[in-house]
Design a protein around this motif. Structure first.
Motif, PDB file in Angstrom:
ATOM      1  N   ASP A 213       0.462  -1.419   0.304  1.00 50.19           N
ATOM      2  CA  ASP A 213       0.388   0.049   0.277  1.00 50.19           C
ATOM      3  C   ASP A 213       1.000   1.090  -0.319  1.00 50.19           C
ATOM      4  O   ASP A 213      -0.147   2.237  -0.805  1.00 50.19           O
ATOM      5  N   SER A 214       1.874   1.492   0.730  1.00 45.24           N
ATOM      6  CA  SER A 214       2.472   2.377   1.269  1.00 45.24           C
ATOM      7  C   SER A 214       3.169   2.654  -0.480  1.00 45.24           C
ATOM      8  O   SER A 214       3.472   3.920  -0.965  1.00 45.24           O
ATOM      9  N   ILE A 215       3.635   1.721  -1.610  1.00 42.12           N
ATOM     10  CA  ILE A 215       4.247   1.757  -2.282  1.00 42.12           C
ATOM     11  C   ILE A 215       3.602   2.544  -3.099  1.00 42.12           C
ATOM     12  O   ILE A 215       3.711   3.577  -4.250  1.00 42.12           O
ATOM     13  N   MET A 216       2.251   1.593  -3.029  1.00 43.82           N
ATOM     14  CA  MET A 216       0.965   2.059  -3.840  1.00 43.82           C
ATOM     15  C   MET A 216       0.715   3.575  -3.748  1.00 43.82           C
ATOM     16  O   MET A 216       0.647   4.850  -5.310  1.00 43.82           O
ATOM     17  N   VAL A 217       1.008   3.988  -2.127  1.00 44.96           N
ATOM     18  CA  VAL A 217       0.476   5.544  -1.941  1.00 44.96           C
ATOM     19  C   VAL A 217       2.184   6.289  -2.958  1.00 44.96           C
ATOM     20  O   VAL A 217       1.320   7.455  -3.237  1.00 44.96           O
ATOM     21  N   GLU A 218       2.992   5.879  -2.889  1.00 44.45           N
ATOM     22  CA  GLU A 218       4.422   6.578  -3.021  1.00 44.45           C
ATOM     23  C   GLU A 218       3.774   7.242  -4.544  1.00 44.45           C
ATOM     24  O   GLU A 218       4.310   7.848  -5.658  1.00 44.45           O
ATOM     25  N   ARG A 219       3.922   5.792  -5.317  1.00 46.69           N
ATOM     26  CA  ARG A 219       3.558   6.022  -6.256  1.00 46.69           C
ATOM     27  C   ARG A 219       2.566   6.868  -6.857  1.00 46.69           C
ATOM     28  O   ARG A 219       2.012   7.554  -8.648  1.00 46.69           O
ATOM     29  N   THR A 220       1.286   6.504  -6.447  1.00 46.83           N
ATOM     30  CA  THR A 220       0.310   7.938  -6.980  1.00 46.83           C
ATOM     31  C   THR A 220       0.106   9.055  -6.511  1.00 46.83           C
ATOM     32  O   THR A 220      -0.530   9.779  -7.907  1.00 46.83           O
ATOM     33  N   LYS A 221       1.116   9.377  -5.752  1.00 42.42           N
ATOM     34  CA  LYS A 221       1.622  10.844  -6.152  1.00 42.42           C
ATOM     35  C   LYS A 221       1.824  11.159  -7.529  1.00 42.42           C
ATOM     36  O   LYS A 221       2.747  12.466  -8.026  1.00 42.42           O
ATOM     37  N   LEU A 222       3.186  10.827  -8.079  1.00 40.14           N
ATOM     38  CA  LEU A 222       3.080  11.353  -9.455  1.00 40.14           C
ATOM     39  C   LEU A 222       2.143  11.215 -10.851  1.00 40.14           C
ATOM     40  O   LEU A 222       3.130  10.843 -11.542  1.00 40.14           O
ATOM     41  N   GLU A 223       0.768  10.665 -10.039  1.00 40.62           N
ATOM     42  CA  GLU A 223      -0.297  10.753 -11.056  1.00 40.62           C
ATOM     43  C   GLU A 223      -0.678  12.042 -10.946  1.00 40.62           C
ATOM     44  O   GLU A 223      -1.083  12.754 -10.357  1.00 40.62           O
TER      45      GLU A 223
ATOM     46  N   THR B 233      -3.341  15.115 -11.341  1.00 44.26           N
ATOM     47  CA  THR B 233      -4.609  15.375 -11.202  1.00 44.26           C
ATOM     48  C   THR B 233      -6.285  14.607 -11.299  1.00 44.26           C
ATOM     49  O   THR B 233      -6.767  13.527 -10.979  1.00 44.26           O
ATOM     50  N   LYS B 234      -5.556  14.283 -12.584  1.00 44.88           N
ATOM     51  CA  LYS B 234      -6.814  13.473 -13.385  1.00 44.88           C
ATOM     52  C   LYS B 234      -7.153  11.835 -13.044  1.00 44.88           C
ATOM     53  O   LYS B 234      -8.081  11.637 -13.545  1.00 44.88           O
ATOM     54  N   HIS B 235      -5.755  11.325 -13.209  1.00 45.71           N
ATOM     55  CA  HIS B 235      -5.466  10.600 -13.280  1.00 45.71           C
ATOM     56  C   HIS B 235      -5.396   9.681 -12.137  1.00 45.71           C
ATOM     57  O   HIS B 235      -5.432   8.474 -12.011  1.00 45.71           O
ATOM     58  N   THR B 236      -4.809  10.876 -10.733  1.00 48.08           N
ATOM     59  CA  THR B 236      -5.107  10.118  -9.544  1.00 48.08           C
ATOM     60  C   THR B 236      -5.598   8.752  -9.017  1.00 48.08           C
ATOM     61  O   THR B 236      -7.228   9.155  -9.301  1.00 48.08           O
ATOM     62  N   GLY B 237      -5.839   7.558  -8.849  1.00 50.29           N
ATOM     63  CA  GLY B 237      -6.406   6.717  -8.325  1.00 50.29           C
ATOM     64  C   GLY B 237      -6.020   5.441  -9.612  1.00 50.29           C
ATOM     65  O   GLY B 237      -6.164   3.992  -8.553  1.00 50.29           O
ATOM     66  N   THR B 238      -5.507   5.444 -10.336  1.00 54.67           N
ATOM     67  CA  THR B 238      -5.827   4.778 -11.246  1.00 54.67           C
ATOM     68  C   THR B 238      -4.879   3.789 -11.161  1.00 54.67           C
ATOM     69  O   THR B 238      -5.029   2.726 -11.489  1.00 54.67           O
ATOM     70  N   VAL B 239      -3.324   3.952 -10.434  1.00 54.76           N
ATOM     71  CA  VAL B 239      -2.597   2.813 -10.313  1.00 54.76           C
ATOM     72  C   VAL B 239      -3.090   2.014  -9.106  1.00 54.76           C
ATOM     73  O   VAL B 239      -2.997   0.858  -9.124  1.00 54.76           O
ATOM     74  N   GLN B 240      -4.255   3.131  -7.839  1.00 56.26           N
ATOM     75  CA  GLN B 240      -3.906   2.194  -6.666  1.00 56.26           C
ATOM     76  C   GLN B 240      -5.614   0.759  -7.301  1.00 56.26           C
ATOM     77  O   GLN B 240      -5.758   0.277  -6.691  1.00 56.26           O
ATOM     78  N   ALA B 241      -6.319   1.407  -8.788  1.00 56.54           N
ATOM     79  CA  ALA B 241      -7.848   0.779  -8.792  1.00 56.54           C
ATOM     80  C   ALA B 241      -7.271  -0.272  -9.225  1.00 56.54           C
ATOM     81  O   ALA B 241      -8.085  -1.352  -9.116  1.00 56.54           O
ATOM     82  N   SER B 242      -6.234  -0.447 -10.186  1.00 51.29           N
ATOM     83  CA  SER B 242      -5.286  -1.473 -10.723  1.00 51.29           C
ATOM     84  C   SER B 242      -3.982  -2.455  -9.248  1.00 51.29           C
ATOM     85  O   SER B 242      -4.923  -3.945  -9.910  1.00 51.29           O
ATOM     86  N   GLY B 243      -4.365  -1.920  -8.276  1.00 46.95           N
ATOM     87  CA  GLY B 243      -3.949  -2.967  -7.096  1.00 46.95           C
ATOM     88  C   GLY B 243      -4.729  -3.824  -6.953  1.00 46.95           C
ATOM     89  O   GLY B 243      -4.393  -4.986  -6.451  1.00 46.95           O
ATOM     90  N   TYR B 244      -5.743  -2.737  -6.232  1.00 46.09           N
ATOM     91  CA  TYR B 244      -6.829  -3.451  -5.709  1.00 46.09           C
ATOM     92  C   TYR B 244      -7.722  -4.588  -6.517  1.00 46.09           C
ATOM     93  O   TYR B 244      -8.276  -5.389  -5.658  1.00 46.09           O
ATOM     94  N   ILE B 245      -7.986  -4.159  -7.950  1.00 46.74           N
ATOM     95  CA  ILE B 245      -8.209  -5.347  -8.899  1.00 46.74           C
ATOM     96  C   ILE B 245      -7.440  -6.535  -8.738  1.00 46.74           C
ATOM     97  O   ILE B 245      -8.678  -7.595  -8.626  1.00 46.74           O
TER      98      ILE B 245
ATOM     99  N   TYR C 158     -15.982   5.148 -14.083  1.00 45.79           N
ATOM    100  CA  TYR C 158     -16.471   5.257 -12.965  1.00 45.79           C
ATOM    101  C   TYR C 158     -15.197   6.415 -12.012  1.00 45.79           C
ATOM    102  O   TYR C 158     -15.260   7.099 -11.753  1.00 45.79           O
ATOM    103  N   MET C 159     -13.955   6.960 -12.824  1.00 45.93           N
ATOM    104  CA  MET C 159     -13.004   7.658 -11.977  1.00 45.93           C
ATOM    105  C   MET C 159     -13.535   8.779 -11.680  1.00 45.93           C
ATOM    106  O   MET C 159     -12.836   9.434 -11.309  1.00 45.93           O
ATOM    107  N   GLN C 160     -14.048   9.290 -12.736  1.00 50.96           N
ATOM    108  CA  GLN C 160     -13.861  10.824 -13.112  1.00 50.96           C
ATOM    109  C   GLN C 160     -15.516  11.443 -12.111  1.00 50.96           C
ATOM    110  O   GLN C 160     -16.342  12.158 -12.099  1.00 50.96           O
TER     111      GLN C 160
END
Length: 532
Positions: free
Chosen positions: A187-197, A199-211, A349-351
């Motif tokens: 989760d922590s690695i994912m949060v760190e990488r989310t910081k690089l997205e 604003t429009k695409h925020t959460g895309t990497v997280q969604a892939s991990g949780y999927i 529904y990401m937006q």
């Protein structure tokens, strides 16, 4: 100052005291070599303090936001493995303990407790990794340690062939601590990488991990229900083989990709003497911010009011005479639909407006919960729907709707985590959400004493108390919607709150008090149930 260079399709950027380095076509790292070799370290705080454009200045490497690239496969496979090990042994161990070893209800309750108890430790796992790096790395070493502990526990159970109740309980507790340590690191690695997205695409990497984790849960629950069915089918694996498979899953899925995982390396770390004080000062500054305590007030109350029907499983077993395999089939339906819900949300529904998502899914969940009345009254049969199909569909629909609510809040959690304390802050936010679920379970248990939902009544088809309990818990879901304005409307509003200076000492104090109190409650309450 930001410098960028593109070589072989990879972008490097150096940001303040952090560096971001990826492998190039010719194997040479130009920017960032002085700080890390094959790790990444990213920090945007200096840029943001200088007023830089948040989206345009974010460094991007070809593999950072692609979880299926070689440097990221360990992340996606760790998520998948957590999903599998969480669900694979559920049915086999339940049958083994109760039917083969004759475990008492108290012993089985203890087993259930020790499997859930480590979830309350997540915030401490996050703190340890944030505050005490190993070799300059805060995530990778602990990820390896966690999976090693899990593997060792289940290998030991496999070699015991027929482990006793005590051995199963002890090993399950230690193994759960292990895979949850790894899960917090992922989760922590994912949060760190989310910081690089952006604003429009925020959460895309997280969604892939949780999927991936939801898919692992679907695979694990399906396999667990099928491979240990000797009583019904006359064939299946032994409990020792089940334990060995649960050990092999992360060994086979995660370990091959560990050498390629690129980690965040923080180049300026506080001294050991100041690390505790510095770390908790950062957490205290975070929880005082309105962007934290305001939406988390809604999340906590909402989850606490999602009161489960505590007598439902008893009704399926005692009232409808569902077998273990039937219960496994319902679990499979829930896992599969939860995975589908995450996939659907990511694709379409990401937006979406977060408040609208909660409003619509809550109303539909109300209808799904009330639909249980049809099963209680037997009206589903008049519609030509068998009990199993109706129960599986009802449970699956509920899991689908809950998964649609899941991604908006975890995206919000990741966005508000400050740099340097991602492990602690993200684990703290998710732990508060989890312990609110525990509060809901306790309320559900208390409600079973209000109406007669005893096993004897359910077995004798005296379901009036169950009907009242079902209606009450269904309509209680609507109450938290009154607090829906506390939740940011969308990622843009959350982003605006993130950079505001609104804070409250009392807001932070209440937040920490509720968080720590809820953690203590979730740790002590199960023991009260046993010994109280």
């Amino acid at each position: 100052m930001v410098r960028r260079q593109v070589r072989g399709g990879v972008v490097w950027a150096k940001l303040g005291s952090f560096s971001f380095a990826g492998s190039s076509a010719d194997g040479e790292n130009t920017l960032g070599r002085q700080n890390c070799d094959d790790g990444i370290a990213v920090g945007l705080s200096e840029l943001e303090r200088e007023g830089a454009d948040h989206d345009s200045l974010k460094p991007v490497a070809a593999w950072v936001n692609d979880l299926y690239s070689l440097p990221s496969l360990a992340i996606i496979m760790s998520y998948f493995s957590v999903g599998v090990v969480l669900t694979f042994t559920t049915v086999p161990v339940t049958v083994y303990l109760i039917q083969e070893l004759g475990a008492s209800s108290t012993q089985f309750t203890v087993y259930t407790i020790v499997c859930k108890l480590p979830w309350s430790f997540k915030v401490f796992f996050g703190f340890i990794s944030d505050a005490f790096p190993i070799g300059g790395m805060r995530r990778l070493p602990y990820l390896v340690i966690g999976w090693t502990v899990h593997i060792a526990c289940y290998v030991m159970l496999a070699f015991l062939v027929r482990p006793t109740v005590e051995w199963v309980i002890g090993a399950a507790f230690v193994a759960a601590c292990g895979y949850l340590l790894s899960d917090v690191m992922t989760d922590s690695i994912m949060v760190e990488r989310t910081k690089l997205e952006s604003t429009k695409h925020t959460g895309t990497v997280q969604a892939s991990g949780y999927i991936a984790r939801a898919f692992g849960s679907a695979v694990g629950s399906t396999a667990g229900a099928l491979v240990y069915n000797q009583a019904n089918w006359g064939l299946g694996l032994s409990i020792a083989q089940i334990m060995l498979i649960n050990a092999v899953v992360p060994l086979a899925c995660v370990s091959p990709f560990i050498p390629y995982l690129k980690e965040t390396v923080k180049t300026s770390l506080p001294t050991a003497r100041h690390v505790w004080r510095t770390h908790w000062q950062e957490i205290w500054a975070l929880v005082r911010k309105r962007m934290v305590w305001q939406p988390m007030t809604f999340v906590y109350i909402y989850n606490a009011m999602m009161i489960p029907n505590a007598a439902w499983n008893n009704f399926l077993i005692e009232g409808l005479k569902f077998s273990d395999f039937y219960l496994g089939a319902i679990a499979i339906a829930g896992s599969v639909t939860a995975w589908l819900g995450l996939v659907l949300y990511k694709q379409f529904y990401m937006q979406a407006n977060w408040r609208s998502v909660y409003l619509v899914t809550t109303i539909f969940n109300l209808l799904v919960s009330i639909a249980q009345v049809l099963l209680i009254l037997g009206w589903n049969k008049a519609l030509g729907i068998p009990d199993l199909i109706f129960a599986a569909g009802d449970g699956g629909a509920e899991e689908f709707l809950m998964s649609m609510q899941f991604l908006p809040v975890v995206i919000m959690y990741a966005a508000i985590c400050p740099e340097g304390t991602e492990g602690t802050s993200y684990a703290m936010l998710t732990t508060l959400s989890n312990v609110a679920d525990t509060v809901a379970v306790v309320i559900g248990d208390l409600l079973t004493q209000t109406w007669d939902t005893s096993n004897d009544s359910l077995a004798n088809h005296e379901w009036g108390g169950l009907l009242k309990l079902t209606l009450f818990t269904s309509f209680m879901q609507l109450l938290p919607l009154l607090l829906l304005p506390l939740l940011p409307a969308d990622k843009a509003e959350q982003h605006a709150m993130q950079y505001s200076n609104d804070s409250s000492w009392w807001g932070g104090f209440v937040f920490l008090s509720v968080t720590l109190g809820s953690i203590a409650f979730s740790m002590l309450q199960p023991f009260y149930e046993i010994y109280g």
